[in-house]
Design a protein around this motif. Structure first.
Motif, mmCIF file in Angstrom:
data_model
loop_
_atom_site.group_PDB
_atom_site.id
_atom_site.type_symbol
_atom_site.label_atom_id
_atom_site.label_comp_id
_atom_site.label_asym_id
_atom_site.label_seq_id
_atom_site.Cartn_x
_atom_site.Cartn_y
_atom_site.Cartn_z
ATOM 1 N N LYS A 62 44.027 34.834 46.582
ATOM 2 C CA LYS A 62 44.354 34.233 48.005
ATOM 3 C C LYS A 62 44.973 32.908 47.844
ATOM 4 N N ARG A 63 44.192 31.953 47.040
ATOM 5 C CA ARG A 63 44.750 30.664 46.790
ATOM 6 C C ARG A 63 46.053 30.543 46.355
ATOM 7 N N ARG A 64 46.311 31.258 44.875
ATOM 8 C CA ARG A 64 47.578 31.342 44.571
ATOM 9 C C ARG A 64 48.657 31.816 45.538
ATOM 10 N N ALA A 65 48.489 32.753 46.391
ATOM 11 C CA ALA A 65 49.393 33.405 47.392
ATOM 12 C C ALA A 65 49.854 32.370 48.228
ATOM 13 N N ARG A 66 48.812 31.528 48.734
ATOM 14 C CA ARG A 66 49.001 30.248 49.725
ATOM 15 C C ARG A 66 49.806 29.354 48.937
ATOM 16 N N GLN A 67 49.816 29.107 47.533
ATOM 17 C CA GLN A 67 50.588 28.175 47.072
ATOM 18 C C GLN A 67 51.886 28.262 46.772
ATOM 19 N N THR A 68 52.112 29.707 46.718
ATOM 20 C CA THR A 68 53.602 30.224 46.590
ATOM 21 C C THR A 68 54.176 30.630 47.805
ATOM 22 N N GLY A 69 53.614 30.422 48.781
ATOM 23 C CA GLY A 69 53.992 30.888 50.060
ATOM 24 C C GLY A 69 54.132 32.180 50.771
ATOM 25 N N VAL A 70 53.187 32.961 49.854
ATOM 26 C CA VAL A 70 52.920 34.303 50.333
ATOM 27 C C VAL A 70 52.691 34.225 51.919
#
Length: 70
Positions: A62-70
């Motif tokens: 979830k954190r990675r998704a937020r960082q990539t703008g998902v």
């Protein structure tokens, strides 16, 4: 997998453990499960068409998704 196809990211052993097991069992019977890497699995990602098992925790995904703008 495209970000717009992601329905949700969940812990394998979440609060609704028996519901997760039933959902994943039904998905496996339907051939919808995809394994990203070898286990042990910590999370699963539900998309429109498939369910992906992942050894990465749901919090990290979830954190990675937020960082990539998902």
């Amino acid at each position: 997998m495209r970000a717009k196809d992601i329905v949700g990211i969940f812990d394998i052993r979440g609060k609704a453990d028996s519901a997760n097991e039933a959902f994943l069992s039904q998905a496996a019977e339907g051939g919808r499960i995809v394994t990203v890497e070898a286990g042990p699995y910590k999370s699963f990602v539900v998309t429109v068409d498939q369910i992906y098992y992942s050894p990465i925790s749901s919090a990290t995904l979830k954190r990675r998704a937020r960082q990539t703008g998902v």
